[in-house]
Design a protein around this motif. Structure first.
Motif, mmCIF file in Angstrom:
data_model
loop_
_atom_site.group_PDB
_atom_site.id
_atom_site.type_symbol
_atom_site.label_atom_id
_atom_site.label_comp_id
_atom_site.label_asym_id
_atom_site.label_seq_id
_atom_site.Cartn_x
_atom_site.Cartn_y
_atom_site.Cartn_z
ATOM 1 N N GLY A 78 1.718 -30.697 6.990
ATOM 2 C CA GLY A 78 1.429 -29.594 7.902
ATOM 3 C C GLY A 78 2.343 -28.398 7.815
ATOM 4 N N VAL A 79 3.572 -28.594 7.294
ATOM 5 C CA VAL A 79 4.556 -27.510 7.296
ATOM 6 C C VAL A 79 4.978 -27.099 5.889
ATOM 7 N N ALA A 80 5.323 -28.062 5.059
ATOM 8 C CA ALA A 80 5.784 -27.727 3.704
ATOM 9 C C ALA A 80 4.802 -26.840 2.948
ATOM 10 N N PRO A 81 3.478 -27.081 3.034
ATOM 11 C CA PRO A 81 2.551 -26.194 2.328
ATOM 12 C C PRO A 81 2.598 -24.752 2.825
ATOM 13 N N VAL A 82 2.939 -24.564 4.092
ATOM 14 C CA VAL A 82 3.053 -23.200 4.630
ATOM 15 C C VAL A 82 4.169 -22.454 3.916
ATOM 16 N N TRP A 83 5.317 -23.121 3.748
ATOM 17 C CA TRP A 83 6.432 -22.456 3.074
ATOM 18 C C TRP A 83 6.135 -22.226 1.612
ATOM 19 N N ARG A 84 5.429 -23.159 0.959
ATOM 20 C CA ARG A 84 5.079 -22.944 -0.455
ATOM 21 C C ARG A 84 4.166 -21.731 -0.604
ATOM 22 N N ALA A 85 3.209 -21.597 0.301
ATOM 23 C CA ALA A 85 2.306 -20.453 0.247
ATOM 24 C C ALA A 85 3.011 -19.165 0.620
ATOM 25 N N ALA A 86 4.007 -19.261 1.490
ATOM 26 C CA ALA A 86 4.676 -18.063 2.001
ATOM 27 C C ALA A 86 5.488 -17.348 0.941
ATOM 28 N N VAL A 87 5.873 -18.054 -0.108
ATOM 29 C CA VAL A 87 6.685 -17.394 -1.144
ATOM 30 C C VAL A 87 5.828 -16.528 -2.042
ATOM 31 N N ARG A 88 4.487 -16.667 -1.956
ATOM 32 C CA ARG A 88 3.592 -15.823 -2.733
ATOM 33 C C ARG A 88 3.198 -14.619 -1.899
ATOM 34 N N PRO A 89 2.992 -13.457 -2.509
ATOM 35 C CA PRO A 89 2.539 -12.303 -1.737
ATOM 36 C C PRO A 89 1.136 -12.533 -1.217
ATOM 37 N N PRO A 90 0.829 -12.116 0.005
ATOM 38 C CA PRO A 90 -0.519 -12.278 0.533
ATOM 39 C C PRO A 90 -1.537 -11.498 -0.293
ATOM 40 N N VAL A 91 -2.773 -11.937 -0.279
ATOM 41 C CA VAL A 91 -3.825 -11.249 -1.031
ATOM 42 C C VAL A 91 -3.909 -9.799 -0.585
ATOM 43 N N GLY A 92 -3.878 -8.899 -1.568
ATOM 44 C CA GLY A 92 -3.923 -7.486 -1.241
ATOM 45 C C GLY A 92 -2.584 -6.907 -0.876
ATOM 46 N N GLY A 93 -1.487 -7.772 -0.874
ATOM 47 C CA GLY A 93 -0.173 -7.297 -0.486
ATOM 48 C C GLY A 93 0.578 -6.709 -1.655
ATOM 49 N N SER B 22 10.082 -36.998 9.673
ATOM 50 C CA SER B 22 9.841 -35.554 9.698
ATOM 51 C C SER B 22 11.147 -34.788 9.517
ATOM 52 N N PHE B 23 12.213 -35.285 10.148
ATOM 53 C CA PHE B 23 13.519 -34.636 10.023
ATOM 54 C C PHE B 23 13.987 -34.620 8.577
ATOM 55 N N PHE B 24 13.949 -35.761 7.891
ATOM 56 C CA PHE B 24 14.453 -35.807 6.522
ATOM 57 C C PHE B 24 13.545 -35.043 5.562
ATOM 58 N N ALA B 25 12.243 -35.050 5.800
ATOM 59 C CA ALA B 25 11.343 -34.256 4.959
ATOM 60 C C ALA B 25 11.667 -32.773 5.104
ATOM 61 N N TRP B 26 11.940 -32.354 6.337
ATOM 62 C CA TRP B 26 12.308 -30.956 6.589
ATOM 63 C C TRP B 26 13.668 -30.628 5.982
ATOM 64 N N LEU B 27 14.642 -31.485 6.219
ATOM 65 C CA LEU B 27 16.006 -31.219 5.757
ATOM 66 C C LEU B 27 16.057 -31.049 4.246
ATOM 67 N N ARG C 291 3.804 -35.589 8.816
ATOM 68 C CA ARG C 291 3.550 -34.420 9.674
ATOM 69 C C ARG C 291 4.158 -33.169 9.046
ATOM 70 N N TYR C 292 5.348 -33.334 8.497
ATOM 71 C CA TYR C 292 5.994 -32.185 7.857
ATOM 72 C C TYR C 292 5.394 -31.907 6.480
ATOM 73 N N THR C 293 5.290 -32.937 5.642
ATOM 74 C CA THR C 293 4.867 -32.710 4.257
ATOM 75 C C THR C 293 3.437 -32.192 4.160
#
Length: 218
Positions: free
Chosen positions: A203-218, A163-168, A199-201
């Motif tokens: 559960g977490v990495a997809p959150v950051w990929r989605a976060a770079v896009r503007p939210p719907v209606g934003g 998880s550490f290296f996937a995050w790093l 756990r990272y790839t």
């Protein structure tokens, strides 16, 4: 400029995630609880990694430096900054927990204010540590005593290490990746990240990929 150490790579990953989080909270679609829950989960990951990192410094690095004659006042400053960071991180965790429950624009604004405060506290400490302590630590690179310290710092079970290296490495710069490869063999990083870093790839990495896009209606 001196190339970063592994310590610096970890610091850069923390800086990256706090910047991502701040950007992900503005603009905000009112009521977006799903997005808020993802950001709470992503912050929990960096919070966990940073806490593990600083507990290791408190337990191993500061005593090592004290034994080399580093001024006690400087190490006290580091301990005080760790305490301030812990409080700021806890505050942001609470703000994101509230946002995950409500998804409201008002709570998103409050969370972003908390993130910016935490970011200032954390980055201020990371900068201070790199300026004041990195040169002192470099003087001991290769010594048996320092190798013993780094061995203790790196001792983690495979899932935690994966998880550490996937995050790093998620969004790591080319320069930082070159430093990492000079420190840890690339096949080791790849295997740990892909096999034990799910756990990272997932559960977490997809959150950051989605976060770079503007939210719907934003």
């Amino acid at each position: 400029m001196t190339a970063p150490t592994m310590n610096g790579l970890i610091h850069n990953a923390v800086r990256r995630d706090l910047a991502r989080l701040s950007a992900a909270l503005d603009p905000w679609q009112d009521g977006d609880r799903a997005r808020a829950a993802g950001l709470e989960r992503a912050f929990a990951n960096v919070h966990r990694e940073l806490t593990h990192h600083h507990e290791g410094e408190d337990e191993y690095v500061w005593p090592f430096l004290a034994g080399t004659g580093v001024a006690a006042d400087l190490l006290t400053e580091m301990e005080e900054e760790h305490a301030a960071m812990s409080a700021a991180l806890a505050g942001t965790a609470g703000a994101l927990r509230t946002l995950a429950r409500t998804g409201s624009g008002a709570d998103a604004a409050a969370a972003r204010t908390s993130v910016e405060h935490t970011r200032a506290v954390v980055v201020g400490h990371l900068d201070h540590e790199e300026e004041a302590l990195e040169p002192l630590l470099r003087a001991h690179e290769g010594s048996a005593e320092w190798r013993a310290v780094t061995g203790r710092l790196r001792h983690r079970d495979p899932r935690a290490a994966g998880s550490f290296f996937a995050w790093l490495t998620d969004g790591i710069s080319a320069g930082d990746r070159a430093v990492l490869r000079a420190t840890v063999p690339a096949p080791v990083t790849a295997v740990l990240s892909r096999v034990f870093g799910r756990r990272y790839t997932r559960g977490v990495a997809p959150v950051w990929r989605a976060a770079v896009r503007p939210p719907v209606g934003g």
